[in-house]
Design an enzyme around this catalytic site. Structure first.
Site, short mmCIF file in Angstrom:
data_model
loop_
_atom_site.label_atom_id
_atom_site.label_comp_id
_atom_site.label_asym_id
_atom_site.label_seq_id
_atom_site.Cartn_x
_atom_site.Cartn_y
_atom_site.Cartn_z
N ARG A 1 -38.29 -43.76 -1.24
CA ARG A 1 -39.53 -43.94 -0.50
C ARG A 1 -39.49 -42.97 0.68
O ARG A 1 -38.63 -43.10 1.56
CB ARG A 1 -39.68 -45.38 -0.02
CG ARG A 1 -40.96 -45.66 0.75
CD ARG A 1 -41.02 -47.13 1.17
NE ARG A 1 -42.22 -47.41 1.94
CZ ARG A 1 -42.34 -47.25 3.26
NH1 ARG A 1 -41.31 -46.81 3.97
NH2 ARG A 1 -43.48 -47.53 3.88
N LYS B 1 -35.42 -42.11 9.44
CA LYS B 1 -35.12 -43.30 10.23
C LYS B 1 -34.09 -43.01 11.31
O LYS B 1 -33.40 -41.99 11.30
CB LYS B 1 -34.66 -44.44 9.31
CG LYS B 1 -35.80 -45.05 8.52
CD LYS B 1 -35.39 -46.28 7.75
CE LYS B 1 -36.62 -46.95 7.11
NZ LYS B 1 -36.26 -48.13 6.30
#
Length: 275
Positions: free
Chosen positions: A255, A221
């Site tokens: 995740r 991210k």
């Protein structure tokens, strides 16, 4: 600490890894890579062989500025992929990344095992009731607004306290709908600045007050690649560093885009925890 997936009790007291399979053309890292049966099955085989306990399928990118996708289009992307995977790998525990109750329902009917909702029921009033009726585990994420507006909604009185209050209210609603297995996702990158993402990670153990297992989704991210002045393609090392922090702060599920490296983190973390 277990969750019931299709009658199988999965022990998450030892952390597990969830491998990401985006069947979208515009996801921030792997958009468009998995658009035919061969590429999908090859990636699922890799995810499973590298040790993931779950495969998370998303048919609607939640990155800021992502294109709108109709419910019919999302269903056409997701349900056939669930069926394809289970035809070839019938034991796979599939999580569905959706905020729409109809997509959740049709996906579970096709054989998926878990619903992963970025909105915790806020974007579809029928979602929590539907998940309760389906009797499956529910991952609820913290977000304000929606993917189009969330980056303008980063004001908090007290970040951790506000997130805990959000989850307390959502968990109460889920319990009222008879959802038994609830997992919370703090929502890194969703309605949070880079600074707030690191504050959240640094204090993530404080989310354990709601007494639910925590899923951490930091893989590749912008909180990583912008801090390192690089790109999502070059953010694996940074991702791995933060995965270890997330485990130390109480994450029970990671995740991830890169299962092998995440599994190595879990192995080393488990070794550290041995007395």
């Amino acid at each position: 600490m277990t969750i019931n997936c299709k009658g199988q009790l999965i022990d998450i007291s030892t952390p597990k890894v969830m491998g990401i399979l985006n069947v979208t053309p515009d996801s921030f890292y792997d958009g468009g890579q998995y658009k035919d049966e061969k590429s999908i099955l090859n990636q699922v085989e890799t995810i499973l062989n590298e040790g993931a306990a779950f495969v998370d399928i998303g048919g609607y990118s939640s990155r800021p500025g992502a294109d709108y996708v109709s419910e019919a289009e999302e269903l056409s992307r997701v349900v056939p992929v669930v069926q394809l995977i289970l035809k070839h790998y019938p034991e796979t525990l599939i999580s569905i990344d959706t905020f729409r109750s109809e997509v959740a329902k049709k996906s579970i009917e096709a054989g998926a095992a878990i619903i992963n909702d970025i909105s915790a029921g806020h974007l579809d009033d029928n979602m929590i009731e539907t998940v309760g009726q389906l009797g499956v585990p529910y991952i609820m994420m913290h977000m304000k607004g929606n993917p189009e507006t969330m980056q303008q909604q980063t004001d908090y009185d007290d970040l951790i306290k506000d997130i805990n209050s959000y989850f307390a209210e959502r968990i109460a609603k889920a319990h009222a709908a008879k959802i038994n297995d609830i997992i919370i996702d703090p929502g890194f990158g969703f309605a949070k600045t880079t600074k707030q993402n690191y504050e959240l990670l640094n204090n993530m153990e404080l989310l354990q007050i709601v007494d639910k297992p925590i899923l951490a989704g930091v893989s590749r991210k912008s909180m990583i690649y912008k801090t390192l002045n690089t790109t999502s393609e070059n953010a694996l090392n940074g991702t791995t560093a933060l995965h270890m922090v997330a485990l130390q702060k109480g994450a029970k599920i990671l995740r991830v885009h890169d299962v092998k490296e995440a599994m190595e983190c879990v192995t080393l973390f488990n070794q550290l925890k041995q007395k």
